[in-house]
Design a protein around this motif. Structure first.
Motif, PDB file in Angstrom:
ATOM      1  N   PHE A 154       3.655  28.320  38.323  1.00 32.70           N
ATOM      2  CA  PHE A 154       3.519  28.344  39.619  1.00 32.70           C
ATOM      3  C   PHE A 154       5.091  28.494  40.093  1.00 32.70           C
ATOM      4  O   PHE A 154       5.332  29.343  41.413  1.00 32.70           O
ATOM      5  N   GLY A 155       6.261  27.901  39.731  1.00 32.41           N
ATOM      6  CA  GLY A 155       7.508  28.098  39.887  1.00 32.41           C
ATOM      7  C   GLY A 155       7.938  29.382  39.615  1.00 32.41           C
ATOM      8  O   GLY A 155       8.425  30.062  40.476  1.00 32.41           O
ATOM      9  N   LEU A 156       7.404  30.351  38.597  1.00 35.20           N
ATOM     10  CA  LEU A 156       8.017  31.476  38.326  1.00 35.20           C
ATOM     11  C   LEU A 156       7.273  32.381  39.214  1.00 35.20           C
ATOM     12  O   LEU A 156       8.053  33.467  39.613  1.00 35.20           O
ATOM     13  N   LEU A 157       6.093  32.371  39.789  1.00 37.16           N
ATOM     14  CA  LEU A 157       5.540  33.098  40.899  1.00 37.16           C
ATOM     15  C   LEU A 157       6.473  33.278  42.101  1.00 37.16           C
ATOM     16  O   LEU A 157       6.702  34.163  42.727  1.00 37.16           O
ATOM     17  N   HIS A 158       7.014  31.952  42.655  1.00 36.44           N
ATOM     18  CA  HIS A 158       8.069  31.841  43.535  1.00 36.44           C
ATOM     19  C   HIS A 158       9.395  32.647  43.134  1.00 36.44           C
ATOM     20  O   HIS A 158       9.899  33.237  43.948  1.00 36.44           O
ATOM     21  N   TRP A 159       9.796  32.289  41.973  1.00 36.53           N
ATOM     22  CA  TRP A 159      11.005  33.141  41.909  1.00 36.53           C
ATOM     23  C   TRP A 159      10.786  34.459  41.676  1.00 36.53           C
ATOM     24  O   TRP A 159      11.891  35.360  42.206  1.00 36.53           O
ATOM     25  N   PHE A 160       9.825  35.081  41.529  1.00 38.50           N
ATOM     26  CA  PHE A 160       9.398  36.402  41.599  1.00 38.50           C
ATOM     27  C   PHE A 160       9.035  37.066  43.051  1.00 38.50           C
ATOM     28  O   PHE A 160       8.481  37.879  42.998  1.00 38.50           O
ATOM     29  N   GLY A 161       9.393  36.235  43.844  1.00 38.66           N
ATOM     30  CA  GLY A 161       8.961  36.483  45.083  1.00 38.66           C
ATOM     31  C   GLY A 161       7.486  36.613  45.560  1.00 38.66           C
ATOM     32  O   GLY A 161       6.962  37.099  46.824  1.00 38.66           O
ATOM     33  N   GLN A 162       6.809  36.007  44.735  1.00 43.72           N
ATOM     34  CA  GLN A 162       5.133  35.874  45.241  1.00 43.72           C
ATOM     35  C   GLN A 162       4.695  34.640  45.608  1.00 43.72           C
ATOM     36  O   GLN A 162       3.828  33.898  45.244  1.00 43.72           O
ATOM     37  N   GLY A 163       5.549  33.889  46.517  1.00 43.61           N
ATOM     38  CA  GLY A 163       5.216  32.666  47.203  1.00 43.61           C
ATOM     39  C   GLY A 163       4.159  32.887  48.053  1.00 43.61           C
ATOM     40  O   GLY A 163       3.289  31.607  48.022  1.00 43.61           O
ATOM     41  N   LYS A 164       3.771  34.063  48.677  1.00 44.38           N
ATOM     42  CA  LYS A 164       2.568  33.874  49.203  1.00 44.38           C
ATOM     43  C   LYS A 164       1.221  33.911  48.561  1.00 44.38           C
ATOM     44  O   LYS A 164       0.324  33.297  48.987  1.00 44.38           O
ATOM     45  N   THR A 165       1.426  34.441  47.369  1.00 39.27           N
ATOM     46  CA  THR A 165       0.399  34.320  46.442  1.00 39.27           C
ATOM     47  C   THR A 165      -0.145  33.002  46.231  1.00 39.27           C
ATOM     48  O   THR A 165      -1.291  32.667  45.908  1.00 39.27           O
ATOM     49  N   ALA A 166       1.106  32.329  45.564  1.00 37.44           N
ATOM     50  CA  ALA A 166       1.005  31.089  45.046  1.00 37.44           C
ATOM     51  C   ALA A 166       0.473  29.988  46.312  1.00 37.44           C
ATOM     52  O   ALA A 166      -0.343  29.266  46.219  1.00 37.44           O
ATOM     53  N   GLY A 167       0.999  30.318  47.487  1.00 36.81           N
ATOM     54  CA  GLY A 167       0.749  29.589  48.357  1.00 36.81           C
ATOM     55  C   GLY A 167      -0.828  29.506  49.066  1.00 36.81           C
ATOM     56  O   GLY A 167      -1.511  28.687  49.326  1.00 36.81           O
ATOM     57  N   ALA A 168      -1.407  30.978  48.803  1.00 36.63           N
ATOM     58  CA  ALA A 168      -2.769  30.948  49.094  1.00 36.63           C
ATOM     59  C   ALA A 168      -3.850  30.364  48.246  1.00 36.63           C
ATOM     60  O   ALA A 168      -4.872  29.782  48.595  1.00 36.63           O
ATOM     61  N   ILE A 169      -3.074  30.272  46.914  1.00 38.09           N
ATOM     62  CA  ILE A 169      -3.958  29.314  45.839  1.00 38.09           C
ATOM     63  C   ILE A 169      -3.686  27.658  46.622  1.00 38.09           C
ATOM     64  O   ILE A 169      -4.828  26.896  46.244  1.00 38.09           O
ATOM     65  N   ALA A 170      -2.417  27.345  46.718  1.00 39.19           N
ATOM     66  CA  ALA A 170      -2.110  26.017  46.612  1.00 39.19           C
ATOM     67  C   ALA A 170      -2.887  25.474  48.218  1.00 39.19           C
ATOM     68  O   ALA A 170      -3.027  24.318  48.183  1.00 39.19           O
ATOM     69  N   LYS A 171      -2.771  26.040  49.353  1.00 37.79           N
ATOM     70  CA  LYS A 171      -3.139  25.724  50.460  1.00 37.79           C
ATOM     71  C   LYS A 171      -4.336  25.094  50.384  1.00 37.79           C
ATOM     72  O   LYS A 171      -4.873  24.254  51.512  1.00 37.79           O
ATOM     73  N   TRP A 172      -5.237  25.327  49.743  1.00 40.10           N
ATOM     74  CA  TRP A 172      -6.752  24.622  49.719  1.00 40.10           C
ATOM     75  C   TRP A 172      -6.747  23.336  49.332  1.00 40.10           C
ATOM     76  O   TRP A 172      -7.620  22.403  49.658  1.00 40.10           O
ATOM     77  N   PHE A 173      -5.756  22.833  48.780  1.00 38.62           N
ATOM     78  CA  PHE A 173      -5.434  21.287  48.289  1.00 38.62           C
ATOM     79  C   PHE A 173      -4.188  20.679  48.507  1.00 38.62           C
ATOM     80  O   PHE A 173      -4.008  19.588  48.159  1.00 38.62           O
TER      81      PHE A 173
END
Length: 406
Positions: A154-173
Motif C-alpha cells: 500500500f505504501g509503495l503504491l503511493h510512492w510510485f504515484g498511484q495514490g488514487k488506485t490505493a485510495g479507490a481500494i481503501a475508501k470502502w473501509f
C-alpha cells in the motif's frame, strides 16, 4: 455432577467445541479487526478530532470481541499458571493510566489514553487464550503477516504515484481517504518526501518495518513449504526499500542494534542464515534504492504510467531474485549448515561469537556508509540523512525517543 470425559471422548469434545459457531465468529472477528484497524490511520493518537473516531470505533469493536471471548472461554478461565496470571497483570496497564487522571493537565486526552490502553489489554488477553490452540495460532499468524505485507505494498503504491488506485481500494473501509487519496501516506517535511503508508508518522512506520523485517526472516527459516520460503524472502526487498524511503535516522541507527540482540537468541546455524538473508536483501535493496527514490520523487510531482511500471519493475524484479535465492538457501544450504554446526551449537557461549563479529562488521559498514564515498550509491536524500547521524549521547537518546508508537 457432570460426567468427566477422558481419552478419545475428550479429544472429540474439544474438536466439537473448536468447530462451534461461536469459536469461528470470534476468530473471524479478530481477523477483521486486524485487517481493518491499520487502515484507520493505524489508530494514530494524534490528539486531534479527526484521529479520535477510528480510536472509538476500535474500542467498540474490542469490547464486542471481549464479550465473544467471555462467552467462548468462560469455562476455561483458570488462574493456575503464570500465563493465566499474566492476564491479571496486563490489567495494571490501563489502571496506571486511570491513576494519572487524578492530576491530568487535560482530563479529556488522559481519558482517551485510558481507552487506548484498555484496547491493548483486551486484545492481549484474547490473544493469550486464542493463540494457545495450534490452528488458531497459525490462522492469526498468517493474518498478521498478510496485513503487514499489504501495508508495505500500500505504501509503495503511493510512492510510485498511484495514490488514487490505493485510495479507490481503501475508501470502502477507511475514512482516511480524502479526495480519492489516503491522507499522508507520503508525508512532506524539511527532508522532502517520506514514506509513511497507513501511518501518519515516518519514524513509526520505520519501527513497524523493522519489526516485520525480522519477522519475515524468521518465517523464511521456519517455513517448510517452498512457496512460504520464496514469498517471505521475496518480501524482504520491499520492506527494506520502504524502510530507506522513510528517511528515519532512528530506524537506521537502531536496526543493527536490534538485529544483533535478536541473534543472541538463535543457534549459530540460524544466526548465519539470518545474516545471509539480511545481507542479500540489504545489498539488493541498496542497489535499486537510487532509481526507486528518484522515480518516486518524480511520480509524486507528475504521474506517469511508464515511470510507475519502471519503479515496480525494479522492486518486483529484484524481489523475485532474492525470493529464489532465499528458497535455494533454505532448501539446499540450511540443512547442511545446521548439521555441520550441530556440535558447535552445544558448546557454552557458542551463540555469542557470531553476534559479536556481526556487531563489529556492522559498525565498520556504518562507518563506510557515513564517512567514505561509498554513500554515493545511495539517493541524495538518504545520504544526507546519514550524514546528520552523530552518535553523541544526546542525539542517541533523541533517536530512541523519535521512534514512538502511537
Amino acid at each position: 455432577m457432570s460426567n468427566p470425559v477422558y481419552g478419545k471422548q475428550a479429544k472429540r469434545s474439544i474438536e466439537v467445541e473448536k468447530t462451534s459457531g461461536l469459536h469461528w465468529v470470534l476468530i473471524i472477528g479478530i481477523i477483521l479487526f486486524l485487517a481493518w484497524t491499520p487502515f484507520q490511520t493505524a489508530l494514530f493518537n494524534g490528539q486531534m478530532l479527526e484521529f479520535e473516531k477510528p480510536l472509538f470505533w476500535a474500542a467498540s469493536a474490542a469490547c464486542v470481541l471481549m464479550f465473544l471471548w467471555i462467552a467462548r472461554y468462560f469455562k476455561s478461565i483458570r488462574l493456575e499458571d503464570q500465563r493465566d496470571w499474566l492476564m491479571v497483570g496486563v490489567l495494571l496497564l490501563p489502571l496506571t493510566y486511570v491513576v494519572s487522571l487524578i492530576s491530568a493537565a487535560s482530563n479529556y486526552l488522559a481519558m482517551n489514553m485510558v481507552i487506548i490502553q484498555c484496547v491493548y489489554a483486551i486484545m492481549f488477553i484474547i490473544g493469550l487464550y486464542v493463540l494457545r490452540d495450534k490452528q488458531n495460532n497459525r490462522i492469526i499468524q498468517t493474518t498478521i503477516m498478510a496485513v503487514a505485507y499489504l501495508i508495505v505494498g500500500f505504501g509503495l503504491l503511493h510512492w510510485f504515484g498511484q495514490g488514487k488506485t490505493a485510495g479507490a481500494i481503501a475508501k470502502w473501509f477507511s475514512n482516511t481517504v480524502l479526495k480519492g487519496i489516503y491522507t499522508n501516506a507520503v508525508m512532506t517535511d524539511s527532508n522532502g518526501l517520506r514514506l509513511t503508508s497507513v501511518f501518519q508518522y515516518a519514524n513509526t512506520y520505520a519501527a513497524f518495518l523493522m519489526a516485520f523485517l525480522f519477522t519475515a526472516v524468521f518465517f523464511v527459516t521456519i517455513s517448510r513449504k517452498w512457496y512460504g520460503q520464496f514469498f517471505h524472502s521475496f518480501m524482504l526487498v520491499p520492506i527494506i526499500v520502504s524502510l530507506l524511503l522513510t528517511l528515519s535516522r532512528g530506524g537506521l541507527v537502531l536496526l543493527p542494534v536490534v538485529f544483533v540482540l535478536l541473534l543472541l537468541f538463535l543457534k549459530p546455524a540460524q544466526q548465519i542464515l539470518w545474516i545471509l538473508y539480511c545481507a542479500i536483501a540489504g545489498i539488493a535493496s541498496l542497489l535499486i534504492s537510487k532509481p526507486v527514490t528518484e522515480l518516486g520523487l518524480q511520480l509524486n510531482e507528475k504521474f506517469s504510467g511508464g515511470g510507475a511500471l519502471k519503479g515496480w519493475g525494479y522492486v518486483l524484479g529484484v524481489s523475485v531474485v532474492v525470493g529464489l535465492l532465499g528458497w535455494a538457501i533454505q532448501r539446499f544450504v540450511a540443512p547442511k549448515l545446521e548439521q555441520g554446526l550441530n556440535s558447535w551449537s552445544g558448546k557454552k557461549g557458542s551463540s555469542l561469537w557470531i553476534p559479536l563479529g556481526s556487531a563489529i562488521l556492522g559498525g565498520l559498514l556504518i562507518f563506510l556508509m557515513i564517512g567514505t564515498g561509498l554513500k554515493s550509491i545511495l539517493p541524495q536524500n538518504i545520504s544526507t540523512r546519514l550524514e546528520n547521524i552523530t552518535l553523541t549521547s544526546t542525539v542517541f537518546w533523541n533517536v530512541l525517543h523519535s521512534i514512538r508508537m502511537p
